[in-house]
Design a protein around this motif. Structure first.
Motif, short mmCIF file in Angstrom:
data_model
loop_
_atom_site.label_atom_id
_atom_site.label_comp_id
_atom_site.label_asym_id
_atom_site.label_seq_id
_atom_site.Cartn_x
_atom_site.Cartn_y
_atom_site.Cartn_z
N LEU A 40 0.82 -1.21 0.00
CA LEU A 40 0.00 0.00 0.00
C LEU A 40 0.86 1.27 0.00
O LEU A 40 0.63 2.18 -0.79
CB LEU A 40 -0.93 0.00 1.21
N VAL A 41 1.84 1.32 0.89
CA VAL A 41 2.69 2.50 1.00
C VAL A 41 3.48 2.73 -0.29
O VAL A 41 3.52 3.84 -0.82
CB VAL A 41 3.63 2.40 2.22
N SER A 42 4.10 1.68 -0.80
CA SER A 42 4.89 1.83 -2.02
C SER A 42 3.99 2.13 -3.22
O SER A 42 4.37 2.90 -4.11
CB SER A 42 5.76 0.60 -2.27
N GLY A 43 2.79 1.56 -3.23
CA GLY A 43 1.85 1.81 -4.32
C GLY A 43 1.33 3.24 -4.34
O GLY A 43 0.90 3.74 -5.38
N ASP A 44 1.34 3.90 -3.18
CA ASP A 44 0.86 5.28 -3.09
C ASP A 44 1.94 6.31 -3.40
O ASP A 44 1.66 7.51 -3.40
CB ASP A 44 0.32 5.57 -1.68
N LEU A 45 3.14 5.87 -3.69
CA LEU A 45 4.25 6.80 -3.89
C LEU A 45 3.96 7.84 -4.97
O LEU A 45 4.35 9.00 -4.84
CB LEU A 45 5.54 6.03 -4.21
N ASP A 46 3.25 7.46 -6.01
CA ASP A 46 2.94 8.39 -7.09
C ASP A 46 1.48 8.82 -7.12
O ASP A 46 1.04 9.44 -8.09
CB ASP A 46 3.32 7.77 -8.44
N ALA A 47 0.72 8.51 -6.07
CA ALA A 47 -0.70 8.89 -6.03
C ALA A 47 -0.81 10.41 -5.85
O ALA A 47 -0.24 10.96 -4.91
CB ALA A 47 -1.41 8.17 -4.90
N PRO A 48 -1.52 11.09 -6.73
CA PRO A 48 -1.58 12.55 -6.66
C PRO A 48 -2.23 13.09 -5.38
O PRO A 48 -1.91 14.19 -4.95
CB PRO A 48 -2.41 12.95 -7.89
N ALA A 49 -3.14 12.34 -4.77
CA ALA A 49 -3.83 12.83 -3.57
C ALA A 49 -3.12 12.44 -2.28
O ALA A 49 -3.62 12.71 -1.20
CB ALA A 49 -5.26 12.31 -3.55
N MET A 50 -1.94 11.80 -2.40
CA MET A 50 -1.20 11.32 -1.23
C MET A 50 0.19 11.92 -1.22
O MET A 50 0.94 11.81 -2.19
CB MET A 50 -1.09 9.79 -1.27
N ASP A 51 0.53 12.55 -0.11
CA ASP A 51 1.89 13.05 0.10
C ASP A 51 2.52 12.19 1.19
O ASP A 51 1.90 11.98 2.25
CB ASP A 51 1.88 14.51 0.55
N GLN A 52 3.72 11.70 0.95
CA GLN A 52 4.41 10.84 1.90
C GLN A 52 5.74 11.48 2.29
O GLN A 52 6.44 12.02 1.43
CB GLN A 52 4.65 9.47 1.29
N PHE A 53 6.06 11.38 3.58
CA PHE A 53 7.26 12.03 4.09
C PHE A 53 8.02 11.09 5.01
O PHE A 53 7.43 10.28 5.73
CB PHE A 53 6.89 13.28 4.89
N ILE A 54 9.33 11.27 5.02
CA ILE A 54 10.19 10.65 6.02
C ILE A 54 10.44 11.71 7.08
O ILE A 54 10.75 12.86 6.77
CB ILE A 54 11.53 10.18 5.39
N VAL A 55 10.25 11.31 8.33
CA VAL A 55 10.44 12.22 9.46
C VAL A 55 11.86 12.05 9.97
O VAL A 55 12.33 10.92 10.17
CB VAL A 55 9.44 11.93 10.59
N ALA A 56 12.55 13.17 10.19
CA ALA A 56 13.95 13.11 10.62
C ALA A 56 14.25 14.23 11.61
O ALA A 56 13.54 15.23 11.69
CB ALA A 56 14.87 13.24 9.40
N THR A 57 15.31 14.00 12.36
CA THR A 57 15.93 15.04 13.17
C THR A 57 17.36 15.16 12.65
O THR A 57 17.74 14.47 11.70
CB THR A 57 15.97 14.66 14.67
#
Length: 161
Positions: A40-57
């Motif tokens: 699901l997560v990898s499939g949404d990588l290019d979904a226009p209505a989904m923004d995915q982020f890596i959280v970092a410090t």
């Protein structure tokens, strides 16, 4: 507690780390089957209505957050104002769990969305996930009501401008 938090757009180069995090017991407990969630997560990588982020410090990457257009994803949340965003996240690094990072990163992320254009941000934790519910409350969310989702019953929580 380390900070401030950075939210960098996830790319395909992050997928191996996402796969590792999803397999960890503390993530699997609430996200479910790692293979299914990875698809699901990898499939949404290019979904226009989904923004995915890596959280970092400054110390490095430690989590994942997704932010989606609620009206584009029929999530069973009921009528929401136009532009409402939904979020889901997990802290992948076990050493960052139970140190206040969940509430702090959610507050920082949602503050940015509300300052931009989102009139409301919603989330739907499992109602038995007390740690997540408390973190969202500390980040300014209020409990709304129970909703039925494809993953089962969830607690709709809302934060507005």
């Amino acid at each position: 507690m380390a900070g401030p938090y950075r939210f960098r757009p996830m790319t395909s180069a992050d997928l191996p780390q996402i796969r590792r995090w999803l397999a960890l017991p503390h993530v699997r407990e609430w996200w479910g089957d790692p293979a299914e969630q990875y698809a699901l997560v990898s499939g949404d990588l290019d979904a226009p209505a989904m923004d995915q982020f890596i959280v970092a410090t400054a110390d490095g990457d430690f989590g994942y957050i997704q932010c989606y257009d609620v009206t584009a994803w029929d999530s069973g949340f009921g009528s929401q104002p136009e532009g409402t965003r939904g979020i889901d996240l997990f802290i992948g690094d076990p050493g960052m769990v139970e140190h206040g990072h969940g509430a702090a990163l959610v507050r920082a992320f949602v503050d940015e969305r509300l300052a931009q254009t989102a009139p409301r941000v919603v989330t739907d934790p499992d109602p038995t996930n007390g740690r997540a519910v408390r973190a969202y409350e500390k980040a300014g969310f209020r409990k709304a009501h129970m909703v039925d989702t494809p993953d089962g019953a969830a607690l709709l929580m809302i934060r507005e401008t």
